[in-house]
Design a protein around this motif. Structure first.
Motif, PDB file in Angstrom:
ATOM      1  N   SER A  84      -7.637  -8.778   6.579  1.00  0.00           N
ATOM      2  CA  SER A  84      -6.190  -8.673   6.759  1.00  0.00           C
ATOM      3  C   SER A  84      -5.475  -8.879   5.426  1.00  0.00           C
ATOM      4  O   SER A  84      -5.691  -9.877   4.744  1.00  0.00           O
ATOM      5  CB  SER A  84      -5.731  -9.734   7.752  1.00  0.00           C
ATOM      6  N   ARG A 141       0.546  -8.617  14.442  1.00  0.00           N
ATOM      7  CA  ARG A 141      -0.504  -7.642  14.129  1.00  0.00           C
ATOM      8  C   ARG A 141      -1.036  -7.866  12.731  1.00  0.00           C
ATOM      9  O   ARG A 141      -0.268  -8.168  11.824  1.00  0.00           O
ATOM     10  CB  ARG A 141       0.107  -6.243  14.133  1.00  0.00           C
ATOM     11  N   TYR A 167      -2.661  -6.251   9.372  1.00  0.00           N
ATOM     12  CA  TYR A 167      -2.774  -4.993   8.645  1.00  0.00           C
ATOM     13  C   TYR A 167      -3.836  -5.184   7.572  1.00  0.00           C
ATOM     14  O   TYR A 167      -3.681  -6.044   6.706  1.00  0.00           O
ATOM     15  CB  TYR A 167      -1.428  -4.617   8.005  1.00  0.00           C
ATOM     16  N   LYS A 192      -6.060  -0.298   5.490  1.00  0.00           N
ATOM     17  CA  LYS A 192      -4.922   0.369   6.128  1.00  0.00           C
ATOM     18  C   LYS A 192      -3.725   0.441   5.156  1.00  0.00           C
ATOM     19  O   LYS A 192      -3.068   1.480   5.042  1.00  0.00           O
ATOM     20  CB  LYS A 192      -4.569  -0.425   7.393  1.00  0.00           C
ATOM     21  N   VAL A 193      -3.483  -0.653   4.467  1.00  0.00           N
ATOM     22  CA  VAL A 193      -2.364  -0.681   3.518  1.00  0.00           C
ATOM     23  C   VAL A 193      -2.591   0.351   2.412  1.00  0.00           C
ATOM     24  O   VAL A 193      -1.694   1.106   2.044  1.00  0.00           O
ATOM     25  CB  VAL A 193      -2.194  -2.095   2.914  1.00  0.00           C
ATOM     26  N   ALA A 239       5.452  -3.854   7.539  1.00  0.00           N
ATOM     27  CA  ALA A 239       4.393  -3.025   6.980  1.00  0.00           C
ATOM     28  C   ALA A 239       4.951  -1.871   6.141  1.00  0.00           C
ATOM     29  O   ALA A 239       4.378  -1.499   5.124  1.00  0.00           O
ATOM     30  CB  ALA A 239       3.520  -2.475   8.099  1.00  0.00           C
TER      31      ALA A 239
END
Lengths: 530, 78
Positions: free
Chosen positions: A24, A31, A33, A37-38, A68
């Motif tokens: 993460s 949630r 992230y 994903k970032v 996000a």
């Protein structure tokens, strides 16, 4: 400075995504992230910027709240070599455009679903040609396979707009080298490790929230729990600290004072996991530190710190775990400078002796080289070419501990944010019937600290209800443009606001005349009657 | 003026001026309906204190949610 671990923020994020992609990067809204994903969203967004014609070195204004999408856009801009210009997301359209214009932006990036209203708000304005409004979701269909440009250590990374004493927003230029230098200084100076758990509600568009609370955990791969940038529900901050066993949080003094007021039963909260609760961005009050420790059963956790956007952010901090130092005038020491930072005190162009008050000037690798497209302000920024002038007054004691005792200029610190009187005055001066206005900071000793009081000279002889409507209009306009409301609007007779011989506002004299009630006694105040 | 003479209309008007609103109703929640931030609430309290020469303690502030709550507090009914 040792060889940096990463040359750019892009290298940093890519390394995280490659070696710890499943981990993460931050948690927001319940949630997690991941770094993978970032990185992926950032690359897609970079592709989107490039498809819209943005080239390396172009500027993109980010009008994005905590969440996000901010990281998608911020790191997406970096990936495309585009300079991010993150601004207060509550800014009115006029301010967004003014800043976009100042930095010559090619794009304004808003939250998904917000572009229609932003375009509408901008419709009445006259944006420069080839300025596009993008929402983060516009990148959904974009390719992340674009040939991304090379980004260098010394390239401009972001521009942080800050209010100068004259109110012209000044864009602090921060390169990858500066941001990473400060990240490493913060890590070394605060002994931060990868095991740290960060909880933060600080706005990510602004220096402390951006660098200390997001770049530092990203750099280390430490856990970050990000909250919306609001203190309406201050409990949620403390609940997050408890639930996630946070070890590191940071806020301006007023936020801690707010906790002390709002939380009736501090014993309900277990904040014992905290190692550091940094208190910075506002004058630190001894009472806050003592009361917070006492209320939550902590010791040596709240540490005062000092910094400014022109030095990326962090300059000094009191060492955690040790009792704070308070001088005989009640000023709290903000500790010793971080590694590689040299602090000096200067008056009339010369260094002063230990204990003497003067302007705080600093030298270090995270100092900006100047303001964006503003040679005049840049020219006034340095002392002897290498020391940055902070505009803050302070002194160093015999141990080189720094004490900040005031400001050289009329800057108002409202809720941890610098507000220049002129920013407010420019808005108020445009209200019909206002002849002239002045904004001053007034601290009534309440928990919220300094508040912006607006004084406006009114033309003619308006009736009571007209005066009230005028005050309402002033509050509405200031709130609409700057995102906060004045502490009070005081309507006064013409010539009640004192001026210098050459017509400049005398803010300090005005504040004194209001506080000692002489304005009222002389019948200069038209509204309100209190 | 004693606080017995305070009309709720006076309080409404004060809230309007502090928050920059054309009108409010008594049941409006200062934070969730009117969008007041913590600083706005405290500035509102300061205005009420100055206007009526009363003092509202820090620990009473969290109990003041609506325009009517503020009125009741000024009248000394809370």
């Amino acid at each position: 400075m040792p060889t940096p671990r990463f040359a750019t923020l892009i290298e940093m994020l890519e390394a995280r995504a490659r070696h710890a992609g499943g981990r993460s990067a931050f948690r927001f809204g319940g949630r997690d992230y991941t770094f993978a994903k970032v990185w992926e969203s950032a690359e897609r967004f970079a592709g989107c910027l490039m498809e819209h014609g943005l080239r390396p070195g172009d500027r993109a204004v980010l009008v994005l709240p905590n969440g996000a999408e901010f990281f998608t856009a911020f790191y997406g801009a970096q990936r495309a070599g585009v300079v991010a210009v993150p601004i207060f997301p509550g800014s009115g359209a006029e301010r967004v455009l003014a800043l976009a214009d100042l930095c010559g932006a090619r794009a304004i990036v808003v939250a998904s679903g917000a572009s229609a209203s932003m375009r509408e708000r901008l419709a009445g304005q006259t944006p420069a040609a080839n300025l596009t409004v993008l929402e983060v979701a516009d990148s959904d269909g974009c390719s992340s396979e674009a040939g991304f440009p090379g980004v260098e250590h010394g390239d401009l990374c972001y521009i942080q707009y800050t209010s100068g004493s004259t109110g012209d927003p000044k864009g602090v230029r921060i390169t990858h080298a500066m941001a990473l230098a400060n990240v490493e200084q913060l890590i070394a100076g605060m002994a931060i490790t990868a095991d740290e758990v960060f909880v933060s509600w600080l706005p990510v568009h602004h220096d402390m929230g951006l660098v200390l609370k997001t770049m530092v955990p990203f750099f280390l791969g430490a856990r970050l729990v990000l909250l919306p940038a609001s203190l309406t529900h201050v409990r949620r901050w403390l609940e997050a600290i408890e639930r996630h066993r946070a070890t590191f949080t940071a806020a301006p003094d007023f936020a801690y004072r707010l906790c002390l007021r709002r939380i009736k039963n501090p014993a309900d909260f277990d904040l014992s996991s905290l190692r550091v609760a940094l208190n910075a961005a506002e004058p630190v009050r001894r009472r806050t530190v003592e009361d917070f420790h006492a209320a939550f059963g902590l010791e040596g956790v709240m540490v005062p710190g000092y910094g400014l956007a022109e030095a990326t952010v962090g300059v000094s901090m009191w060492p955690p775990g040790t009792p704070i130092e308070v001088d005989d005038r009640g000023f709290v020491s903000v500790g010793r400078a971080f590694p590689e930072i040299d602090v000096a005190i200067v008056r009339d162009g010369e260094r002063v002796s230990v204990g003497e008050v003067g302007e705080i000037v600093i030298r270090g690798p995270a100092n900006t080289a100047g303001y964006y497209r503003n040679p005049r302000a840049t020219g006034e920024l340095f002392w002897r070419d290498e020391f940055l002038r902070t505009g803050d007054l302070g002194y160093l004691d015999a141990d080189r501990d720094l004490f900040v005792v005031g400001r050289e200029k009329n800057i108002i610190i409202h809720g941890g944010r610098n507000v220049a009187p002129r920013e407010v005055e420019e808005i108020v001066d445009r209200v019909p019937f206002v002849r002239r206005s002045a904004a001053v900071g007034i601290d009534r000793g309440r928990l919220e600290g300094e508040q912006v009081y607006v004084f406006a000279e009114v033309r003619g002889k308006p009736a009571e209800d007209e005066l009230r409507a005028m005050a309402v209009g002033i509050v509405r306009d200031v709130h609409g443009a700057l995102g906060f409301r004045p502490g009070r609007v005081v309507l006064v007779r013409p010539r009640a606001i004192p001026l210098t011989d050459n017509g400049k506002l005398r803010h300090r004299a005005l504040r004194e005349r209001y506080l000692d009630a002489s304005l009222r006694q002389q019948g200069r105040i038209l509204f309100p009657d209190y | 003026m004693t606080t017995d003479d305070v009309e709720i209309d006076d309080i409404r008007s004060l809230v309007c001026v502090q928050l920059g609103l054309a009108r409010v109703v008594d049941e409006d929640h200062l934070v969730s309906d009117l969008g007041a931030e913590s600083a706005d609430v405290v500035n509102l309290i300061a205005a009420v204190e100055d206007k009526y020469g009363i003092e509202i303690a820090e620990d009473e502030i969290p109990d003041i949610h609506t325009v009517r709550d503020l009125y009741e507090r000024v009248r000394g009914r809370r």
